[in-house]
Design an enzyme around this catalytic site. Structure first.
Site, short mmCIF file in Angstrom:
data_model
loop_
_atom_site.label_atom_id
_atom_site.label_comp_id
_atom_site.label_asym_id
_atom_site.label_seq_id
_atom_site.Cartn_x
_atom_site.Cartn_y
_atom_site.Cartn_z
N ASP A 184 -2.03 117.40 -56.07
CA ASP A 184 -0.91 117.19 -56.98
C ASP A 184 0.17 116.48 -56.16
O ASP A 184 0.16 116.53 -54.93
CB ASP A 184 -0.41 118.52 -57.58
C1 BGC Z 1 2.48 117.19 -61.91
C2 BGC Z 1 1.15 116.59 -62.26
C3 BGC Z 1 1.29 115.11 -62.42
C4 BGC Z 1 1.88 114.52 -61.15
C5 BGC Z 1 2.10 113.03 -61.22
C6 BGC Z 1 3.13 116.51 -60.74
O1 BGC Z 1 4.45 116.96 -60.56
O2 BGC Z 1 2.32 118.57 -61.63
O3 BGC Z 1 0.63 117.17 -63.42
O4 BGC Z 1 0.06 114.53 -62.73
O5 BGC Z 1 3.15 115.13 -60.90
O6 BGC Z 1 3.16 112.73 -62.06
#
Ligand code: BGC
Length: 760
Positions: free
Chosen positions: A228
């Site tokens: 993530d």
């Molecule tokens: C989120 C993800 C997301 C990623 C990219 C993160 O903060 O938890 O779900 O895909 O950011 O935006």
């Protein structure tokens, strides 16, 4: 374009591939012709940052169809519909030249307070897993990838980047990992996104057990693990654990750490080869799939699909006196700001810039020939003066009192539901609750339409005749709501999460959001309906509930074990009303007298079936044998317990229409005996059992009569002995006055003999 093999790259080039070039791109290696690919959010639409847009691209992304977020789409329980939405998402991803769409999110809704519940499918792992697999298959059928997220046990936003989800092995496997396992095994997502949090103290981004042993060795995952965004704690151990691609860019810092670790011998180069090789595989798949769909985007067709999906996401919670559907010539008062300014998605990284946006008010006006009055009813603004609240209420009451029927839009203001933080309660704002009372007093023919991403308490549920749970429905939610209100679409959605009476009743109430960066999952297996059923708690609306404008009957339920060991359930479902509709048929199982703790019933299969008035269809639902298994903590594996299972065929978790039983043959669990094995375990052992039985008989014979006689009548000595460790049996010898006793060597010999015989 042919992507080179990892052996053609230098150590520095390989390390460079294991982190992003920017927020949304992987790195290229120009020397050997490895291109960069783009990945982007997700999940219910494409959020592709425009060139030169803001850093995160939240404010300025390329317009894309905003389909219903998971909270809505999941309520359809319809694998085919979800697959079609997946195909449309894949199409838009491909047209925009993006390699991977970052979704779906399938975390379990452990508490209704989780700020991100709108992005997740259910409180149940089978619903999450089956529908998650359908989305993945749909998206990937268009030559682009998915990212199954957030792996794993990321069930709250509070302190999400540090917090440890402290979960026992059974709930971890049976509730929190089961859905991920299903999607991986059934649909092979191109990537899995590891979550920010820790699991039992270990960061998901550096957990070899999670990322390699479970995900790859047990489930057979073939794709790439991406972090993530910002989830990497320590890069080098993370790489060794199986965390292939760090996102976003680390500006080369962690690449250099990887190179240094190989050079100083603390990391084997083969670990870098594996991770870089997986990045190359991903780039290969993305370049091969690129251009699979030719543009331009058919905006109208996708908006129409978004409308269909939204209509199928709306749950008719109650409909006393058949207040719905509304007559098209009725005099209607539409009340509530959400009718005019829809809340159609949640806040955070999943926010889509929609290609268009329907408002329910306009769409109601478009569908009806009658008069439609509108009153704002309340304000969602941050600061609202009391006088303004009263004035808005008075205006709403005036409109309600001169109408045939009121459609009252209530819901949660957008600021209450977001990625990054959780809710503090499950209440609708007080001004809205007062408004309901005032409107009902003026006109009892009131339909409440709810806009919310996580469940809300419904203290007025007994007093309002009709309620539509319209969740967050994406860009076409306004039109879909009008379709359902007037009966152009017959509602067929059902709850994938329980609506509780009070926050205090919810399973995680005492353990959410935890303290000092630890959240103990104290409710164990009893998540969602499993909890309310086990505790026999009253709920506002149960898991699986949802009404229709028609009615359905269930007959001739039957279940049998097929050649694969799966349980095949059949039931005839008839549309007994006078309009076409769909029914979501659910199958729950339970095992009376199970040797392990179980919820009173657990969902194992479901199907959505369309029926014309009077039509009957025999629906076949398969309960996979492996879904009957519990996680046995002793050998550390899945075990199907043998026995007579009850199969409940149901319209909801609390509306069981028919129950049948089926005999299932269990797995054999042969655990080696040891000195700590209980007498019960030893006695039930085929080899050791009879020997020990004879020894006991001898010993008991030696017991002094008077010692036995002090026991009250009916006390079961053998039951008392059941949990007695065999290693301590020598003491019993002493008790029997048997000088020779039952020495430790004798016991060890017996155990060794029994274990050897079992192995042969
Ligand atoms: C989120 C993800 C997301 C990623 C990219 C993160 O903060 O938890 O779900 O895909 O950011 O935006």
């Amino acid at each position: 374009m042919s992507i080179p093999d990892v052996t053609e790259l230098t150590l520095e080039e390989k390390a460079s591939l294991t982190s992003g070039a920017s927020f949304w791109h992987t790195k290229s290696v120009d020397r050997v012709g490895v291109p960069a690919i783009m990945v982007t959010d997700g999940p219910h639409g494409l959020r592709k940052q425009r060139e030169g847009g803001d850093h995160l691209g939240i404010g300025d992304s390329v317009p894309a169809t905003c389909f219903p977020p998971a909270v809505g789409l999941g309520s359809s329980w319809d694998i085919d519909l979800v697959h079609r939405v997946g195909e449309a998402l894949g199409t838009e991803t491909s047209i925009e030249n993006v390699g991977v769409l970052l979704g779906p999110g399938i975390n379990i809704k452990r508490s209704p307070l989780c700020g991100r519940n709108f992005e997740y499918l259910s409180e149940d792992p089978i619903v999450s897993g089956v529908l998650g697999a359908a989305i993945v298959r749909g998206i990937q059928s268009k030559g682009v990838g998915t990212s199954l997220k957030h792996f794993a046990a990321n069930n709250q936003e509070n302190d999400r980047m540090r917090s440890s989800s402290d979960v026992d092995p059974r709930p971890l496997r049976e509730i929190y990992l089961r859905g991920f396992q299903r999607v991986v095994e059934d649909a092979q997502p191109w990537t899995v996104m590891c979550s920010y949090n820790r699991i039992n103290g270990v960061y998901a981004s550096e957990d070899p057990w999670l990322l390699t042993r479970v995900l790859r060795d047990e489930w057979g995952f073939e794709g790439l693990v991406v972090s993530d965004w910002g989830a990497v704690n320590e890069r080098v151990p993370g790489l060794a654990a199986g965390m292939d691609l760090e996102m976003p860019s680390s500006n080369g810092v962690t690449d250099a750490q990887i190179v240094a670790a190989v050079r100083d011998g603390s990391l084997v180069e083969s670990a870098v080869d594996v991770a870089a090789g997986r990045v190359l595989d991903l780039v290969r798949k993305a370049t091969e799939g690129a251009g699979a769909v030719a543009g331009p985007l058919d905006v109208d067709a996708h908006h129409a699909l978004a409308r269909e999906a939204a209509g199928r996401s709306i749950v008719l919670l109650k409909n006393d006196g058949d207040l719905l559907p509304l007559a098209k010539d009725a005099k209607i008062a539409v009340i509530g700001e959400f009718a005019e300014k829809p809340r159609y998605q949640g806040a955070g990284s999943s926010m889509i810039n929609p290609t268009r946006l329907d408002s329910a008010l306009e769409e109601i006006r478009a569908l009806t020939a009658g008069e439609v009055a509108y009153a704002q009813g309340f304000s969602n603004a941050l600061e609202v003066a009391d006088e303004q609240t009263s004035a808005l209420r008075d205006e709403a009451v005036a409109a309600a009192s001169v109408s045939d029927v009121v459609v009252l839009f209530l819901g949660l203001p957008a600021r209450l539901e977001s990625e990054g933080y959780d809710r503090e309660d499950i209440d609708l704002p007080a001004a809205q609750l007062h408004l309901v009372d005032a409107v009902l007093a003026a006109n009892p023919n009131t339909v409440v339409v709810l806009s919310n991403g996580g469940v809300v308490a419904l203290p007025f549920a007994d007093r309002v005749p009709a309620i539509l749970e319209a969740w967050l429905l994406g860009q076409a939610g306004g039109a879909a709501t009008a379709d359902v209100l007037f009966g152009d679409v017959n509602p067929s959605a059902k709850l994938t999460e329980t609506i509780p009476m009070r926050l205090e009743d919810t399973p995680a109430f005492l353990d959410f959001p935890g303290e000092f960066s630890h959240t103990r999952y104290g409710e164990g297996l009893f998540v969602g309906y499993r909890w309310y059923d086990a505790r026999r708690l009253e709920v506002a609306f149960p898991f699986g509930h949802g009404l229709s404008y028609t009615t359905f009957s269930y007959t001739d339920a039957a279940a049998q074990v097929d050649a694969n060991g799966d349980v095949e359930v059949t039931v005839a479902v008839t549309n007994t009303g006078d309009r076409a509709g769909r029914e979501v048929v659910q199958v729950y199982t339970s095992l009376n007298g199970s040797s392990v703790q179980r919820a009173p019933r657990e969902l194992k299969a479901f199907a959505s079936v369309a029926l014309e008035p009077g039509e009957t269809q025999v629906v076949t639902l398969t309960v996979r044998r492996k879904d009957l298994a519990y996680w046995d903590i002793r050998p550390g594996r899945w075990v199907v317990e043998g026995g007579e299972y009850t199969i409940d065929v149901a319209a909801s978790s609390r509306d069981i229409r028919s129950s049948v039983t089926v005999a299932v043959e269990g797995d054999v669990v042969s655990l080696p005996l040891s000195r700590t094995s209980s007498m019960g375990e030893v006695l039930s052992h085929p080899i050791a059992g009879p020997v020990v039985q004879a020894a006991i008989a001898q010993m008991m014979g030696g017991l002094d009569e008077s010692a036995a006689s002090i026991m009250p009548e009916g006390v079961d000595m053998s039951k008392m002995m059941e949990s007695f460790p065999i290693g301590r049996i020598g003491m019993m010898g002493a008790l029997a006055g048997d000088g020779a006793g039952t020495g430790p060597e004798m016991i060890d010999d017996l155990l060794a003999m029994a274990n050897a015989a079992q192995r042969d």
